[in-house]
Design a protein around this motif. Structure first.
Motif, PDB file in Angstrom:
ATOM      1  N   TRP A 261       0.806  -1.223   0.000  1.00  0.00           N
ATOM      2  CA  TRP A 261       0.000   0.000   0.000  1.00  0.00           C
ATOM      3  C   TRP A 261       0.837   1.270   0.000  1.00  0.00           C
ATOM      4  O   TRP A 261       0.430   2.279  -0.604  1.00  0.00           O
ATOM      5  N   GLY A 262       1.977   1.274   0.654  1.00  0.00           N
ATOM      6  CA  GLY A 262       2.802   2.470   0.686  1.00  0.00           C
ATOM      7  C   GLY A 262       3.319   2.838  -0.698  1.00  0.00           C
ATOM      8  O   GLY A 262       3.280   4.008  -1.109  1.00  0.00           O
TER       9      GLY A 262
ATOM     10  N   GLN B 178      -4.680   1.220   4.864  1.00  0.00           N
ATOM     11  CA  GLN B 178      -3.685   1.556   5.889  1.00  0.00           C
ATOM     12  C   GLN B 178      -4.344   2.174   7.124  1.00  0.00           C
ATOM     13  O   GLN B 178      -3.713   2.919   7.881  1.00  0.00           O
TER      14      GLN B 178
END
Length: 316
Positions: free
Chosen positions: A123-124, A160
């Motif tokens: 996700w980052g 997140q």
């Protein structure tokens, strides 16, 4: 897979021309044929069509079309979770977009790479690419690209555990999609906004948003979206103690799934479990027992011991 394809192609369709050459007409036909095959699950056919189109586009010197075919090829690889094959294809598409100095194409390719990493739950990294894509889409002043990238970026934040910022992004996406005359995008984004709102603990607002999403998806003929939002709405209603409404929407979802004919046994197992809970909590033990028996039978039909154990646990 279909949603990922839309994210890969950025909702842009075939390259636009006022007067199409014979080669471009064939290229456009191959793009449409490949997309249709992929959406229907014929991955081998889609890959063959995209590769044929890619060779034609390279020969014709149609760089914009080369980028589209590369994205289609990558979509097939990602659908198969063959990420090693997809990555260099997406990198080449991005390189072509940079060479063209076209912010719309660049936004699309950056968005595609973000979705590639999101598919792997990185996700980052996905967030980084989606943010870059959003910057380019704003520079291009492309409403559909902005809305789509806001949607993808919001899902990165939601994954997140930041539902509040996801809500902020999705609210902007709704406004842009409405202003840009994109009703199909509106119906999808409203449902995602409902999910983020529910994750933020705002159940009443989430329920209203799911209701709107179901209505719009039905109006637009978006069956898969309608099915998803119907189930989500029913579960919110079940949690709120609105058993009659939950039962009605769960049954509507089952009927739609039967009409579509593409849902796995697990879908009907989970639906039967939800209906069991709804009838049991509303005091209708006879209907609860009927759906409990159905859920267990469907769990056993999968041949998966974990499914049977889950059904028995939830029914116990």
């Amino acid at each position: 897979m279909q949603n990922f394809l839309k994210r890969l192609l950025g909702g842009a369709g075939t390259p636009a021309r006022s007067v199409l050459s014979p080669a471009q007409q064939e290229i456009n036909a191959l793009l449409e044929t490949g997309a249709t095959a992929f959406e229907q699950g014929f991955n081998d056919t889609a890959l063959e069509v995209y590769e044929r189109g890619l060779a034609l586009a390279r020969t014709a010197g149609e760089k914009a079309s080369v980028e589209y075919f590369l994205s289609g090829i990558a979509s097939v690889h990602v659908g198969r979770r063959d990420f090693d094959a997809a990555h260099p294809v997406l990198d080449e598409a991005l390189q072509i977009a940079r060479e063209q100095s076209d912010p719309r194409a660049l936004a699309r390719c950056l968005n595609n790479l973000g979705s590639f990493y999101a598919a792997q739950e990185q996700w980052g990294i996905a967030q980084t690419y989606h943010q870059q894509a959003l910057d380019e889409a704003r520079r291009a002043d492309h409403a559909e690209g902005i809305a789509l990238t806001l949607e993808n970026l919001a899902q990165d934040y939601l994954a997140q555990d930041n539902p509040s910022y996801a809500q902020y992004l999705l609210k902007e996406a709704v406004v842009i999609a409405q202003g840009g005359g994109l009703p199909r995008t509106v119906s999808r984004v409203l449902g995602l906004l409902a999910e983020a709102t529910l994750a933020a603990g705002e159940r009443a607002s989430a329920q209203k948003l799911f209701q709107q999403a179901v209505y719009l998806a039905h109006q637009m003929g978006q069956d898969e979206q309608e099915l998803r939002w119907l189930q989500a709405l029913a579960r919110v209603e079940l949690g709120n103690g609105d058993f009659a409404q939950a039962i009605s929407h769960l049954q509507a979802a089952e009927n739609l799934a039967l009409r579509l004919g593409n849902q796995p046994v697990e879908f009907f197992m989970n639906s039967a479990l939800d209906l069991t809970a709804a009838y049991q909590r509303s005091g209708n033990s006879a209907q609860a027992e009927e759906y409990a028996t159905r859920a267990l039978a469907q769990a056993r039909s999968t041949g998966n011991a974990a499914h049977e154990a889950m059904a028995l646990t939830r029914l116990g």
